[in-house]
Design a protein around this motif. Structure first.
Motif, PDB file in Angstrom:
ATOM      1  N   LEU A  20      16.790  41.839  28.824  1.00 36.07           N
ATOM      2  CA  LEU A  20      17.775  41.575  29.866  1.00 36.07           C
ATOM      3  C   LEU A  20      18.604  40.673  29.621  1.00 36.07           C
ATOM      4  O   LEU A  20      17.975  39.128  29.086  1.00 36.07           O
ATOM      5  CB  LEU A  20      17.310  41.334  31.231  1.00 36.07           C
ATOM      6  N   SER A  21      19.792  40.692  30.682  1.00 35.37           N
ATOM      7  CA  SER A  21      20.588  39.553  30.325  1.00 35.37           C
ATOM      8  C   SER A  21      21.230  39.410  31.847  1.00 35.37           C
ATOM      9  O   SER A  21      21.579  40.555  32.465  1.00 35.37           O
ATOM     10  CB  SER A  21      21.381  39.795  29.323  1.00 35.37           C
ATOM     11  N   CYS A  22      21.943  37.939  32.188  1.00 38.38           N
ATOM     12  CA  CYS A  22      22.368  37.788  33.221  1.00 38.38           C
ATOM     13  C   CYS A  22      23.702  37.089  32.895  1.00 38.38           C
ATOM     14  O   CYS A  22      23.795  35.776  33.011  1.00 38.38           O
ATOM     15  CB  CYS A  22      21.466  37.514  34.232  1.00 38.38           C
ATOM     16  N   VAL A  23      24.770  36.925  32.838  1.00 41.74           N
ATOM     17  CA  VAL A  23      25.757  36.676  32.935  1.00 41.74           C
ATOM     18  C   VAL A  23      26.475  36.261  34.739  1.00 41.74           C
ATOM     19  O   VAL A  23      27.530  36.420  35.051  1.00 41.74           O
ATOM     20  CB  VAL A  23      26.581  36.771  32.588  1.00 41.74           C
ATOM     21  N   ALA A  24      26.389  34.371  34.483  1.00 40.84           N
ATOM     22  CA  ALA A  24      27.520  33.997  35.503  1.00 40.84           C
ATOM     23  C   ALA A  24      29.116  33.541  35.241  1.00 40.84           C
ATOM     24  O   ALA A  24      29.227  33.546  34.404  1.00 40.84           O
ATOM     25  CB  ALA A  24      26.303  32.801  36.041  1.00 40.84           C
ATOM     26  N   SER A  25      29.623  34.385  36.195  1.00 37.07           N
ATOM     27  CA  SER A  25      31.380  34.455  36.213  1.00 37.07           C
ATOM     28  C   SER A  25      31.273  33.193  37.486  1.00 37.07           C
ATOM     29  O   SER A  25      30.925  33.711  38.482  1.00 37.07           O
ATOM     30  CB  SER A  25      31.888  35.279  35.421  1.00 37.07           C
ATOM     31  N   GLY A  26      33.071  32.965  36.972  1.00 35.37           N
ATOM     32  CA  GLY A  26      33.684  31.954  38.493  1.00 35.37           C
ATOM     33  C   GLY A  26      33.885  30.402  38.429  1.00 35.37           C
ATOM     34  O   GLY A  26      33.803  29.988  37.342  1.00 35.37           O
ATOM     35  N   SER A  27      33.780  29.788  39.342  1.00 34.50           N
ATOM     36  CA  SER A  27      34.544  28.770  39.360  1.00 34.50           C
ATOM     37  C   SER A  27      33.227  27.815  39.863  1.00 34.50           C
ATOM     38  O   SER A  27      32.782  26.593  40.378  1.00 34.50           O
ATOM     39  CB  SER A  27      35.356  28.397  40.585  1.00 34.50           C
ATOM     40  N   ILE A  28      32.886  27.992  38.223  1.00 33.21           N
ATOM     41  CA  ILE A  28      31.331  27.102  38.046  1.00 33.21           C
ATOM     42  C   ILE A  28      31.202  25.456  37.143  1.00 33.21           C
ATOM     43  O   ILE A  28      31.691  25.543  36.749  1.00 33.21           O
ATOM     44  CB  ILE A  28      30.156  27.728  37.228  1.00 33.21           C
ATOM     45  N   LEU A  29      30.409  24.601  38.337  1.00 32.57           N
ATOM     46  CA  LEU A  29      31.038  23.058  38.031  1.00 32.57           C
ATOM     47  C   LEU A  29      29.617  23.343  37.222  1.00 32.57           C
ATOM     48  O   LEU A  29      29.770  22.281  35.793  1.00 32.57           O
ATOM     49  CB  LEU A  29      30.802  22.568  38.203  1.00 32.57           C
ATOM     50  N   ARG A  30      28.081  23.650  37.819  1.00 29.75           N
ATOM     51  CA  ARG A  30      26.950  23.149  37.115  1.00 29.75           C
ATOM     52  C   ARG A  30      25.706  24.409  37.070  1.00 29.75           C
ATOM     53  O   ARG A  30      25.726  24.303  38.669  1.00 29.75           O
ATOM     54  CB  ARG A  30      26.398  21.822  37.597  1.00 29.75           C
ATOM     55  N   ILE A  31      25.416  24.571  36.635  1.00 35.80           N
ATOM     56  CA  ILE A  31      24.158  26.173  36.953  1.00 35.80           C
ATOM     57  C   ILE A  31      22.908  25.020  36.734  1.00 35.80           C
ATOM     58  O   ILE A  31      22.673  23.955  35.717  1.00 35.80           O
ATOM     59  CB  ILE A  31      24.325  26.549  35.730  1.00 35.80           C
ATOM     60  N   ASN A  32      22.054  25.136  37.528  1.00 34.38           N
ATOM     61  CA  ASN A  32      20.443  24.690  37.597  1.00 34.38           C
ATOM     62  C   ASN A  32      19.834  25.027  37.294  1.00 34.38           C
ATOM     63  O   ASN A  32      19.744  25.907  35.669  1.00 34.38           O
ATOM     64  CB  ASN A  32      20.546  24.092  38.456  1.00 34.38           C
ATOM     65  N   ASP A  33      19.125  25.700  37.625  1.00 37.59           N
ATOM     66  CA  ASP A  33      17.782  26.206  37.421  1.00 37.59           C
ATOM     67  C   ASP A  33      18.371  28.330  37.444  1.00 37.59           C
ATOM     68  O   ASP A  33      19.210  28.915  38.720  1.00 37.59           O
ATOM     69  CB  ASP A  33      16.307  26.572  38.768  1.00 37.59           C
ATOM     70  N   MET A  34      17.721  28.714  36.739  1.00 34.97           N
ATOM     71  CA  MET A  34      17.870  30.441  36.670  1.00 34.97           C
ATOM     72  C   MET A  34      16.541  31.094  36.699  1.00 34.97           C
ATOM     73  O   MET A  34      15.447  30.515  35.913  1.00 34.97           O
ATOM     74  CB  MET A  34      18.711  30.167  35.338  1.00 34.97           C
ATOM     75  N   ASP A  35      16.643  32.278  37.407  1.00 35.04           N
ATOM     76  CA  ASP A  35      15.467  32.317  37.502  1.00 35.04           C
ATOM     77  C   ASP A  35      15.389  34.412  37.842  1.00 35.04           C
ATOM     78  O   ASP A  35      16.829  35.305  37.764  1.00 35.04           O
ATOM     79  CB  ASP A  35      14.971  32.455  38.814  1.00 35.04           C
ATOM     80  N   TRP A  36      14.089  34.566  36.862  1.00 36.62           N
ATOM     81  CA  TRP A  36      14.580  36.544  36.871  1.00 36.62           C
ATOM     82  C   TRP A  36      13.457  36.924  37.806  1.00 36.62           C
ATOM     83  O   TRP A  36      12.178  36.244  38.491  1.00 36.62           O
ATOM     84  CB  TRP A  36      13.875  36.486  35.854  1.00 36.62           C
ATOM     85  N   TYR A  37      13.440  38.192  39.129  1.00 29.15           N
ATOM     86  CA  TYR A  37      12.867  38.152  40.351  1.00 29.15           C
ATOM     87  C   TYR A  37      12.475  39.672  40.173  1.00 29.15           C
ATOM     88  O   TYR A  37      13.724  40.543  39.065  1.00 29.15           O
ATOM     89  CB  TYR A  37      13.360  37.787  41.573  1.00 29.15           C
ATOM     90  N   ARG A  38      11.679  40.376  40.412  1.00 28.64           N
ATOM     91  CA  ARG A  38      11.648  42.236  40.469  1.00 28.64           C
ATOM     92  C   ARG A  38      10.937  42.906  41.781  1.00 28.64           C
ATOM     93  O   ARG A  38       9.880  41.539  42.395  1.00 28.64           O
ATOM     94  CB  ARG A  38      10.510  42.408  39.563  1.00 28.64           C
ATOM     95  N   GLN A  39      11.156  43.986  41.681  1.00 25.29           N
ATOM     96  CA  GLN A  39      10.768  44.218  42.933  1.00 25.29           C
ATOM     97  C   GLN A  39      10.484  45.314  42.461  1.00 25.29           C
ATOM     98  O   GLN A  39      11.148  46.403  42.368  1.00 25.29           O
ATOM     99  CB  GLN A  39      11.501  44.288  44.028  1.00 25.29           C
ATOM    100  N   ALA A  40       8.812  45.641  42.938  1.00 23.46           N
ATOM    101  CA  ALA A  40       8.631  47.111  42.386  1.00 23.46           C
ATOM    102  C   ALA A  40       8.401  48.012  43.670  1.00 23.46           C
ATOM    103  O   ALA A  40       8.610  47.863  44.693  1.00 23.46           O
ATOM    104  CB  ALA A  40       6.883  46.352  42.094  1.00 23.46           C
ATOM    105  N   PRO A  41       8.598  49.775  43.726  1.00 25.10           N
ATOM    106  CA  PRO A  41       8.303  50.332  44.824  1.00 25.10           C
ATOM    107  C   PRO A  41       7.323  50.235  45.981  1.00 25.10           C
ATOM    108  O   PRO A  41       6.530  50.198  45.229  1.00 25.10           O
ATOM    109  CB  PRO A  41       8.635  52.181  44.179  1.00 25.10           C
ATOM    110  N   GLY A  42       7.804  49.853  46.795  1.00 24.99           N
ATOM    111  CA  GLY A  42       7.141  49.644  48.138  1.00 24.99           C
ATOM    112  C   GLY A  42       6.368  48.071  48.347  1.00 24.99           C
ATOM    113  O   GLY A  42       5.488  48.134  49.020  1.00 24.99           O
TER     114      GLY A  42
END
Length: 124
Positions: A20-42
C-alpha cells in the motif's frame, strides 16, 4: 488543505503480498508521524503501524514480522508492505498523517489528516 491518496489495495490469496502507498499533497510544511489503520467488517478501526519523523516504527502485535511500514519524505509518501497475508488481515486500510500545513485561513496548523481508505481482501 492536505489531501491523501491511497493506492495498492486488492484481492490476494492467503500467504500473498500487497504493498500500500499513501501520498500526501497540499501546502505541507512538515510531516510528523505517519500511520496505517484498518477496519474489518463489524469491527472498530485499529492501528496497524506507525512511523515517526525520525524513522522509528511501531507495529501492532498481530502484524509484527509480516508488515513493514516505511516513508519517503521527498515524496510525502508512506508505504505498508504486507507479506504472509492472512484472511484476518481483510479490511479497509486507511493512512493517517500528522502534519503542519496551511489551512483555509492561510494559517499553518498541525493536525491529523485521513485518507479515503483502500480495500484489502485476503482469501483463504
Amino acid at each position: 488543505q492536505v489531501q491523501l491518496v491511497e493506492l495498492g489495495g486488492g484481492l490476494v490469496q492467503a500467504g500473498g503480498s500487497l504493498r500500500l502507498s499513501c501520498v500526501a499533497s497540499g501546502s505541507i510544511l512538515r510531516i510528523n508521524d505517519m500511520d496505517w489503520y484498518r477496519q474489518a467488517p463489524g469491527k472498530q478501526r485499529e492501528s496497524v503501524a506507525t512511523i515517526t519523523s525520525s524513522g522509528s516504527t511501531i507495529y501492532t502485535d498481530v502484524v509484527k514480522g509480516r508488515f513493514t511500514i516505511s516513508r519517503d519524505d521527498a515524496k510525502n509518501t508512506v508505504y505498508l508492505q504486507m507479506n504472509s497475508l492472512k484472511p484476518e488481515d481483510t479490511g479497509v486500510y486507511y493512512c493517517k498523517v500528522n502534519c503542519k500545513a496551511i489551512n483555509r485561513a492561510g494559517v499553518y496548523i498541525t493536525q491529523d489528516y485521513w485518507g479515503q481508505g483502500t480495500q484489502v481482501t485476503v482469501s483463504s
